[in-house]
Design an enzyme around this catalytic site. Structure first.
Site, PDB file in Angstrom:
ATOM      1  N   LYS A  13       0.783  -1.186   0.091  1.00 29.57           N
ATOM      2  CA  LYS A  13      -0.120   0.117   0.036  1.00 29.57           C
ATOM      3  C   LYS A  13       0.758   1.230  -0.123  1.00 29.57           C
ATOM      4  O   LYS A  13       0.601   2.131  -0.706  1.00 29.57           O
ATOM      5  CB  LYS A  13      -0.864  -0.040   1.299  1.00 29.57           C
ATOM      6  CG  LYS A  13      -1.895  -1.118   1.367  1.00 29.57           C
ATOM      7  CD  LYS A  13      -2.661  -1.087   2.512  1.00 29.57           C
ATOM      8  CE  LYS A  13      -2.018  -1.037   3.896  1.00 29.57           C
ATOM      9  NZ  LYS A  13      -1.540  -2.515   4.252  1.00 29.57           N
ATOM     10  N   ARG A  85      -9.698   1.014   9.606  1.00 25.21           N
ATOM     11  CA  ARG A  85      -9.119  -0.406   9.878  1.00 25.21           C
ATOM     12  C   ARG A  85     -10.057  -1.137  10.770  1.00 25.21           C
ATOM     13  O   ARG A  85      -9.776  -2.349  10.961  1.00 25.21           O
ATOM     14  CB  ARG A  85      -7.605  -0.259  10.775  1.00 25.21           C
ATOM     15  CG  ARG A  85      -6.446  -1.146   9.816  1.00 25.21           C
ATOM     16  CD  ARG A  85      -5.328  -0.588  10.748  1.00 25.21           C
ATOM     17  NE  ARG A  85      -4.120  -1.413  10.608  1.00 25.21           N
ATOM     18  CZ  ARG A  85      -3.084  -0.904   9.994  1.00 25.21           C
ATOM     19  NH1 ARG A  85      -3.375   0.259   9.283  1.00 25.21           N
ATOM     20  NH2 ARG A  85      -2.031  -1.336   9.805  1.00 25.21           N
ATOM     21  N   ARG A 124      11.857  -5.800   4.120  1.00 28.00           N
ATOM     22  CA  ARG A 124      11.734  -4.178   4.152  1.00 28.00           C
ATOM     23  C   ARG A 124      12.671  -3.697   4.692  1.00 28.00           C
ATOM     24  O   ARG A 124      13.061  -3.749   5.902  1.00 28.00           O
ATOM     25  CB  ARG A 124      10.062  -4.176   4.644  1.00 28.00           C
ATOM     26  CG  ARG A 124       9.799  -2.406   4.480  1.00 28.00           C
ATOM     27  CD  ARG A 124       8.680  -2.025   4.812  1.00 28.00           C
ATOM     28  NE  ARG A 124       7.862  -2.594   6.292  1.00 28.00           N
ATOM     29  CZ  ARG A 124       6.598  -2.452   6.281  1.00 28.00           C
ATOM     30  NH1 ARG A 124       5.992  -1.624   5.232  1.00 28.00           N
ATOM     31  NH2 ARG A 124       6.099  -2.813   7.372  1.00 28.00           N
ATOM     32  N   ARG A 150      11.900  -1.589  10.360  1.00 28.66           N
ATOM     33  CA  ARG A 150      10.801  -1.266  11.544  1.00 28.66           C
ATOM     34  C   ARG A 150      10.778  -2.289  12.715  1.00 28.66           C
ATOM     35  O   ARG A 150      10.980  -3.364  12.603  1.00 28.66           O
ATOM     36  CB  ARG A 150       9.692  -1.109  10.865  1.00 28.66           C
ATOM     37  CG  ARG A 150       9.067   0.390  10.493  1.00 28.66           C
ATOM     38  CD  ARG A 150       7.806   0.311   9.514  1.00 28.66           C
ATOM     39  NE  ARG A 150       6.500  -0.352   9.902  1.00 28.66           N
ATOM     40  CZ  ARG A 150       5.606  -0.348   9.428  1.00 28.66           C
ATOM     41  NH1 ARG A 150       5.342   0.292   8.232  1.00 28.66           N
ATOM     42  NH2 ARG A 150       4.166  -1.097   9.895  1.00 28.66           N
ATOM     43  N   ARG A 161       0.080  -9.319  13.377  1.00 25.93           N
ATOM     44  CA  ARG A 161      -0.475  -8.126  12.591  1.00 25.93           C
ATOM     45  C   ARG A 161      -1.350  -8.967  11.381  1.00 25.93           C
ATOM     46  O   ARG A 161      -2.670  -8.252  11.350  1.00 25.93           O
ATOM     47  CB  ARG A 161       0.790  -7.161  11.909  1.00 25.93           C
ATOM     48  CG  ARG A 161       1.359  -6.238  12.795  1.00 25.93           C
ATOM     49  CD  ARG A 161       2.561  -5.788  12.330  1.00 25.93           C
ATOM     50  NE  ARG A 161       2.467  -5.053  11.312  1.00 25.93           N
ATOM     51  CZ  ARG A 161       3.462  -4.913  10.246  1.00 25.93           C
ATOM     52  NH1 ARG A 161       4.585  -5.227  10.578  1.00 25.93           N
ATOM     53  NH2 ARG A 161       3.424  -4.070   9.265  1.00 25.93           N
TER      54      ARG A 161
HETATM   55  P1  AP5 Z   1       4.880  -1.746   1.603  1.00 27.80           P
HETATM   56  O1  AP5 Z   1       4.520  -0.908   0.606  1.00 27.80           O
HETATM   57  O2  AP5 Z   1       5.789  -1.057   2.877  1.00 27.80           O
HETATM   58  O3  AP5 Z   1       3.702  -2.209   2.343  1.00 27.80           O
HETATM   59  P2  AP5 Z   1       2.429  -1.589   3.132  1.00 27.80           P
HETATM   60  O4  AP5 Z   1       1.036  -2.456   2.627  1.00 27.80           O
HETATM   61  O5  AP5 Z   1       2.380  -0.218   3.119  1.00 27.80           O
HETATM   62  O6  AP5 Z   1       2.523  -2.353   4.523  1.00 27.80           O
HETATM   63  P3  AP5 Z   1       2.706  -1.662   5.928  1.00 27.80           P
HETATM   64  O7  AP5 Z   1       3.507  -2.914   7.112  1.00 27.80           O
HETATM   65  O8  AP5 Z   1       3.162  -0.324   6.250  1.00 27.80           O
HETATM   66  O9  AP5 Z   1       1.302  -1.728   6.243  1.00 27.80           O
HETATM   67  P4  AP5 Z   1       0.595  -1.948   7.834  1.00 27.80           P
HETATM   68  O10 AP5 Z   1      -0.858  -1.834   7.387  1.00 27.80           O
HETATM   69  O11 AP5 Z   1       0.884  -3.220   8.482  1.00 27.80           O
HETATM   70  O12 AP5 Z   1       1.206  -0.905   8.761  1.00 27.80           O
HETATM   71  P5  AP5 Z   1       1.091   0.587   9.375  1.00 27.80           P
HETATM   72  O13 AP5 Z   1       1.964   1.420   9.073  1.00 27.80           O
HETATM   73  O14 AP5 Z   1      -0.487   0.923   8.534  1.00 27.80           O
HETATM   74  O15 AP5 Z   1       5.659  -3.082   1.164  1.00 27.80           O
HETATM   75  C1  AP5 Z   1       6.100  -3.821   2.162  1.00 27.80           C
HETATM   76  C2  AP5 Z   1       7.537  -4.489   1.517  1.00 27.80           C
HETATM   77  O16 AP5 Z   1       7.339  -4.958   0.257  1.00 27.80           O
HETATM   78  C3  AP5 Z   1       8.616  -3.222   0.935  1.00 27.80           C
HETATM   79  O17 AP5 Z   1       9.800  -3.634   1.381  1.00 27.80           O
HETATM   80  C4  AP5 Z   1       8.227  -3.079  -0.504  1.00 27.80           C
HETATM   81  O18 AP5 Z   1       9.631  -2.714  -1.181  1.00 27.80           O
HETATM   82  C5  AP5 Z   1       8.046  -4.442  -1.026  1.00 27.80           C
HETATM   83  N1  AP5 Z   1       7.043  -4.403  -2.111  1.00 27.80           N
HETATM   84  C6  AP5 Z   1       6.023  -3.446  -2.283  1.00 27.80           C
HETATM   85  N2  AP5 Z   1       5.380  -4.037  -3.370  1.00 27.80           N
HETATM   86  C7  AP5 Z   1       5.809  -5.048  -3.837  1.00 27.80           C
HETATM   87  C8  AP5 Z   1       5.513  -5.660  -5.080  1.00 27.80           C
HETATM   88  N3  AP5 Z   1       4.551  -5.458  -5.739  1.00 27.80           N
HETATM   89  N4  AP5 Z   1       6.412  -6.698  -5.142  1.00 27.80           N
HETATM   90  C9  AP5 Z   1       7.657  -7.052  -4.277  1.00 27.80           C
HETATM   91  N5  AP5 Z   1       7.899  -6.195  -2.958  1.00 27.80           N
HETATM   92  C10 AP5 Z   1       7.006  -5.389  -3.071  1.00 27.80           C
HETATM   93  O19 AP5 Z   1       0.520   0.524  10.738  1.00 27.80           O
HETATM   94  C11 AP5 Z   1       1.602  -0.217  11.622  1.00 27.80           C
HETATM   95  C12 AP5 Z   1       0.922  -0.161  13.227  1.00 27.80           C
HETATM   96  O20 AP5 Z   1       0.288   1.226  13.425  1.00 27.80           O
HETATM   97  C13 AP5 Z   1      -0.411  -1.178  13.056  1.00 27.80           C
HETATM   98  O21 AP5 Z   1       0.301  -2.350  13.428  1.00 27.80           O
HETATM   99  C14 AP5 Z   1      -1.129  -0.579  14.250  1.00 27.80           C
HETATM  100  O22 AP5 Z   1      -0.797  -0.884  15.691  1.00 27.80           O
HETATM  101  C15 AP5 Z   1      -1.100   1.016  14.121  1.00 27.80           C
HETATM  102  N6  AP5 Z   1      -1.928   1.656  13.108  1.00 27.80           N
HETATM  103  C16 AP5 Z   1      -1.993   2.122  11.915  1.00 27.80           C
HETATM  104  N7  AP5 Z   1      -3.158   2.425  11.498  1.00 27.80           N
HETATM  105  C17 AP5 Z   1      -4.010   2.217  12.435  1.00 27.80           C
HETATM  106  C18 AP5 Z   1      -5.503   2.484  12.533  1.00 27.80           C
HETATM  107  N8  AP5 Z   1      -6.225   2.739  11.553  1.00 27.80           N
HETATM  108  N9  AP5 Z   1      -6.191   1.976  13.447  1.00 27.80           N
HETATM  109  C19 AP5 Z   1      -5.399   1.356  14.480  1.00 27.80           C
HETATM  110  N10 AP5 Z   1      -4.082   1.240  14.497  1.00 27.80           N
HETATM  111  C20 AP5 Z   1      -3.588   1.609  13.458  1.00 27.80           C
END
Ligand code: AP5
Length: 204
Positions: A13, A85, A124, A150, A161
């Site tokens: 994403k 979420r 990552r 991270r 997660r």
């Molecule tokens: P990347 O693009 O970083 O993936 P992402 O989907 O953005 O993954 P996140 O881990 O950031 O999402 P998340 O939803 O768990 O975390 P968030 O920060 O929102 O890609 C991942 C890897 O794959 C990278 O290395 C990239 O280079 C590679 N890649 C990408 N596309 C590719 C492809 N097509 N092919 C090959 N490789 C590829 O949340 C973190 C924490 O914050 C949560 O656990 C929670 O505690 C809190 N939080 C955040 N939002 C909320 C909410 N709304 N409510 C409650 N808690 C929340």
């Protein structure tokens, strides 16, 4: 245009959001990035959020909704990445947008199986200076760029997660399907291919 990015952790994403920002001028609101910034700065929100994030659990809805209320721009094309979420957050978002005379225009689901998520997240790496996201195998950082991992990209936290995603976030697939907003991408493909699908489903 308000676009929600939905999908498991590591689905890509943030990677695709980065590209829509650079090439199409979208404003990227990532609740994960905002929370990590709050943790870094040591704000009250950051202190409360950190323990949930380190465990791979969701931060309570009231904290998240208050944070989004403050950050949601009044103008421009917006990507909401990682928010909503939970169904309660989706309902709060609908109310917030209604008050602004807006609505969610599209919800993009990044569809990808667990094995791919685990491989992507364990490889990552982030450039802490720019926030750019890399992968040791699929998108290695340029020479000379110092990257970090991270705190929640450890295998046991990744599994937690994924479990939280299935229980608390996946019900949003039905929520948005019922509202005819859901667009599904095959997020297992290389980034370039995912981006092409993304432009197509958004009509860009
Ligand atoms: P990347 O693009 O970083 O993936 P992402 O989907 O953005 O993954 P996140 O881990 O950031 O999402 P998340 O939803 O768990 O975390 P968030 O920060 O929102 O890609 C991942 C890897 O794959 C990278 O290395 C990239 O280079 C590679 N890649 C990408 N596309 C590719 C492809 N097509 N092919 C090959 N490789 C590829 O949340 C973190 C924490 O914050 C949560 O656990 C929670 O505690 C809190 N939080 C955040 N939002 C909320 C909410 N709304 N409510 C409650 N808690 C929340």
């Amino acid at each position: 245009m308000i676009v929600v990015f939905l999908g498991p952790p590591g689905a890509g994403k943030g990677t695709q959001a980065q590209r829509l920002v650079e090439e199409k001028g979208f404003i990227h609101i990532s609740t994960g990035d905002l929370l990590r910034e709050a943790v870094r700065k040591g704000t009250e929100l950051g202190k409360k959020a950190k323990e949930y994030m380190d465990r791979g659990e969701l931060v309570p809805d009231d904290l998240i909704v208050a944070m989004i209320k403050e950050k949601l721009p009044k103008e421009g094309n917006v990507i909401l990445d990682g928010f909503p979420r939970t169904v309660a957050q989706a309902e709060a978002l609908d109310r917030m947008l209604q008050n602004m005379g807006k609505r969610v225009d599209a919800v993009v689901l990044f569809d990808v199986p667990d094995e791919v998520v685990i491989e992507r997240l364990s490889g990552r790496r982030i450039d802490p200076k720019t926030g750019k996201v890399y992968h040791i195998k699929y998108n290695p950082p340029p020479e000379g760029v110092e990257v970090i991992q991270r705190d929640d990209d450890r295998e046991e936290v990744i599994r937690k997660r994924l479990e939280v995603y299935r229980k608390q976030t996946a019900p949003l697939i039905e929520y948005y399907k019922e509202r005819n907003l859901l667009k599904v991408l095959d997020a297992t493909l290389p980034p370039e291919e995912v981006y092409k699908q993304l432009l197509q489903v958004l009509g860009l």
